[in-house]
Design a protein around this motif. Sequence first.
Motif, PDB file in Angstrom:
ATOM      1  N   LEU A  95       0.818  -1.218   0.000  1.00 44.69           N
ATOM      2  CA  LEU A  95       0.000   0.000   0.000  1.00 44.69           C
ATOM      3  C   LEU A  95       0.850   1.266   0.000  1.00 44.69           C
ATOM      4  N   ASN A  96       2.082   1.167   0.506  1.00 43.71           N
ATOM      5  CA  ASN A  96       3.002   2.302   0.490  1.00 43.71           C
ATOM      6  C   ASN A  96       3.725   2.453  -0.847  1.00 43.71           C
ATOM      7  N   GLY A  97       3.351   1.614  -1.827  1.00 41.00           N
ATOM      8  CA  GLY A  97       3.884   1.775  -3.179  1.00 41.00           C
ATOM      9  C   GLY A  97       5.125   0.978  -3.491  1.00 41.00           C
ATOM     10  N   LYS A  98       5.510   0.048  -2.605  1.00 45.61           N
ATOM     11  CA  LYS A  98       6.707  -0.762  -2.866  1.00 45.61           C
ATOM     12  C   LYS A  98       6.355  -2.011  -3.666  1.00 45.61           C
ATOM     13  N   ASP A  99       7.254  -2.398  -4.573  1.00 48.69           N
ATOM     14  CA  ASP A  99       7.156  -3.716  -5.190  1.00 48.69           C
ATOM     15  C   ASP A  99       7.510  -4.725  -4.103  1.00 48.69           C
ATOM     16  N   THR A 100       6.593  -5.669  -3.850  1.00 53.12           N
ATOM     17  CA  THR A 100       6.692  -6.503  -2.648  1.00 53.12           C
ATOM     18  C   THR A 100       6.633  -7.980  -3.007  1.00 53.12           C
ATOM     19  N   PHE A 101       7.686  -8.704  -2.652  1.00 60.14           N
ATOM     20  CA  PHE A 101       7.773 -10.150  -2.925  1.00 60.14           C
ATOM     21  C   PHE A 101       7.401 -10.879  -1.635  1.00 60.14           C
ATOM     22  N   VAL A 102       6.330 -11.676  -1.683  1.00 66.30           N
ATOM     23  CA  VAL A 102       5.805 -12.315  -0.480  1.00 66.30           C
ATOM     24  C   VAL A 102       5.996 -13.826  -0.559  1.00 66.30           C
ATOM     25  N   PHE A 103       6.796 -14.366   0.382  1.00 66.19           N
ATOM     26  CA  PHE A 103       6.962 -15.808   0.518  1.00 66.19           C
ATOM     27  C   PHE A 103       6.139 -16.272   1.709  1.00 66.19           C
ATOM     28  N   MET A 104       5.219 -17.177   1.466  1.00 65.03           N
ATOM     29  CA  MET A 104       4.498 -17.781   2.587  1.00 65.03           C
ATOM     30  C   MET A 104       4.268 -19.247   2.257  1.00 65.03           C
ATOM     31  N   LYS A 105       4.257 -20.079   3.275  1.00 62.49           N
ATOM     32  CA  LYS A 105       4.056 -21.502   3.056  1.00 62.49           C
ATOM     33  C   LYS A 105       2.699 -21.752   2.413  1.00 62.49           C
ATOM     34  N   THR A 106       2.565 -22.884   1.752  1.00 59.08           N
ATOM     35  CA  THR A 106       1.289 -23.241   1.132  1.00 59.08           C
ATOM     36  C   THR A 106       0.201 -23.223   2.204  1.00 59.08           C
ATOM     37  N   GLY A 107      -0.904 -22.583   1.878  1.00 54.00           N
ATOM     38  CA  GLY A 107      -1.970 -22.435   2.868  1.00 54.00           C
ATOM     39  C   GLY A 107      -1.694 -21.374   3.898  1.00 54.00           C
ATOM     40  N   GLY A 108      -0.684 -20.506   3.646  1.00 50.94           N
ATOM     41  CA  GLY A 108      -0.273 -19.523   4.646  1.00 50.94           C
ATOM     42  C   GLY A 108      -1.021 -18.206   4.607  1.00 50.94           C
ATOM     43  N   GLY A 109      -1.933 -18.030   3.651  1.00 50.12           N
ATOM     44  CA  GLY A 109      -2.743 -16.816   3.613  1.00 50.12           C
ATOM     45  C   GLY A 109      -2.236 -15.739   2.677  1.00 50.12           C
ATOM     46  N   LYS A 110      -1.648 -16.156   1.537  1.00 46.23           N
ATOM     47  CA  LYS A 110      -1.132 -15.171   0.581  1.00 46.23           C
ATOM     48  C   LYS A 110      -2.254 -14.345  -0.050  1.00 46.23           C
ATOM     49  N   THR A 111      -3.403 -14.987  -0.334  1.00 50.26           N
ATOM     50  CA  THR A 111      -4.502 -14.284  -0.997  1.00 50.26           C
ATOM     51  C   THR A 111      -4.972 -13.086  -0.183  1.00 50.26           C
ATOM     52  N   LEU A 112      -4.989 -13.229   1.136  1.00 50.85           N
ATOM     53  CA  LEU A 112      -5.457 -12.135   1.993  1.00 50.85           C
ATOM     54  C   LEU A 112      -4.582 -10.889   1.832  1.00 50.85           C
ATOM     55  N   CYS A 113      -3.303 -11.084   1.520  1.00 47.84           N
ATOM     56  CA  CYS A 113      -2.389  -9.938   1.392  1.00 47.84           C
ATOM     57  C   CYS A 113      -2.854  -8.992   0.292  1.00 47.84           C
ATOM     58  N   TYR A 114      -3.199  -9.543  -0.877  1.00 49.85           N
ATOM     59  CA  TYR A 114      -3.638  -8.632  -1.942  1.00 49.85           C
ATOM     60  C   TYR A 114      -5.114  -8.285  -1.829  1.00 49.85           C
ATOM     61  N   ALA A 115      -5.913  -9.164  -1.224  1.00 52.43           N
ATOM     62  CA  ALA A 115      -7.348  -8.892  -1.108  1.00 52.43           C
ATOM     63  C   ALA A 115      -7.597  -7.676  -0.212  1.00 52.43           C
ATOM     64  N   ILE A 116      -6.948  -7.633   0.948  1.00 56.44           N
ATOM     65  CA  ILE A 116      -7.116  -6.482   1.837  1.00 56.44           C
ATOM     66  C   ILE A 116      -6.519  -5.225   1.209  1.00 56.44           C
ATOM     67  N   SER A 117      -5.368  -5.382   0.542  1.00 52.91           N
ATOM     68  CA  SER A 117      -4.757  -4.235  -0.140  1.00 52.91           C
ATOM     69  C   SER A 117      -5.713  -3.668  -1.181  1.00 52.91           C
ATOM     70  N   ALA A 118      -6.391  -4.558  -1.918  1.00 56.34           N
ATOM     71  CA  ALA A 118      -7.325  -4.120  -2.963  1.00 56.34           C
ATOM     72  C   ALA A 118      -8.503  -3.352  -2.368  1.00 56.34           C
ATOM     73  N   VAL A 119      -9.005  -3.831  -1.231  1.00 53.78           N
ATOM     74  CA  VAL A 119     -10.136  -3.175  -0.568  1.00 53.78           C
ATOM     75  C   VAL A 119      -9.739  -1.767  -0.100  1.00 53.78           C
ATOM     76  N   CYS A 120      -8.495  -1.616   0.327  1.00 49.27           N
ATOM     77  CA  CYS A 120      -8.033  -0.337   0.870  1.00 49.27           C
ATOM     78  C   CYS A 120      -7.523   0.613  -0.209  1.00 49.27           C
ATOM     79  N   PHE A 121      -7.416   0.153  -1.443  1.00 47.11           N
ATOM     80  CA  PHE A 121      -6.886   0.964  -2.547  1.00 47.11           C
ATOM     81  C   PHE A 121      -8.028   1.540  -3.374  1.00 47.11           C
ATOM     82  N   ASN A 122      -7.963   2.815  -3.682  1.00 45.50           N
ATOM     83  CA  ASN A 122      -8.998   3.484  -4.478  1.00 45.50           C
ATOM     84  C   ASN A 122      -8.703   3.303  -5.969  1.00 45.50           C
TER      85      ASN A 122
END
Length: 346
Positions: free
Chosen positions: A26-53
């Motif tokens: 959300l602060n405008g950085k290109d962000t590489f996210v490593f999380m284990k399978t089933g670790g909740g990666k989808t939530l990272c962009y889903a919440i970001s999308a909700v908060c982005f105009n």
Amino acid sequence: VLLAMKKIFEFNEFREGQLEAIISYLNGKDTFVFMKTGGGKTLCYAISAVCFNGLTIVFSPLKALMKDQKRELIKAGVPCATLYANLAQGACVQEKIFEEIACGLIKVLFVTPEKLVSNEGFCRFITRLYEQQKVRFVIDEAHCIIAYQDFREAWGRLGILKQHWKLAPIMLLTATCTQPEVDEIRANLTIEKDNFAIIRSSTSHRPEMIFNVQERKEIRDQYINDIIDIINANLLGRIIIYCATHFSCEYLYNKLQENLTDVSLGYFHGGLCDDERETTMNNWTSNQIQIMVATSAFGMGINSSNIRVVIHVGAPMSITNLIQEAGRAGRDGNTATNVIFYSKKD
């Protein structure tokens, strides 16, 4: 961000790395996210999308994965849509989606890379959003960029994101990447180091997973009897059986059909036509198939909570494949088993 987590997605707290990834993006950085399978990666962009105009465009490797993620977000109340590169969707459907985006009615758009690299009109549409600072990107299963020669050529051409829309941040998601592979992906996308964040969970360990390694008995297909025994001992859950090739996948499927008459079986590999793949995937997601015999094409993003056993008919071709395939099991947090058969040929 916290309000979206609690009110929209109904979680009480973030998992490790999620909040850090969301804030970075959300602060405008290109962000590489490593999380284990089933670790909740989808939530990272889903919440970001909700908060982005604006619009968040998610590049995804599989139609089935796009449909699954779209269904989950709509269930949470997040307006989203899918656009395909081929004409199966129809021009009227796609025009309606573009109109809804223009009106601000859609927050997340799922597309394949082919849509980006083959459709100039789509690129012009992104440019109009970019000029209003109303677009950002997500690359799901980012490790596909490394393997694009063996996967799909369009994945190797996502560098046009920074060429055309330099200031739009990119979030990259994966469960499997080494540091040299991260460097290769960053170079492929021409992402600058000084605006690049890596968010890595402290462990990829999943304590609910049990690994069982067995020698594969080749004489008179004895290993198939071993697989049948494993299936009969685990009929309360669902099972995925991974094979190395299209031929071995269909061969095992036919053998199991002969011996397991009361169990619903399906098979899935990259050699099936689009309609066959879609029908099989729909049957899986609607729980009409209990046991899936598949190649690694049925790996990324399969998010079924009741998979109790994953069987690897041969040793996976790489650690990346093993993590992706094994990670389909135990997503509800309950004990799950991975059985890996090996032979001297592996």
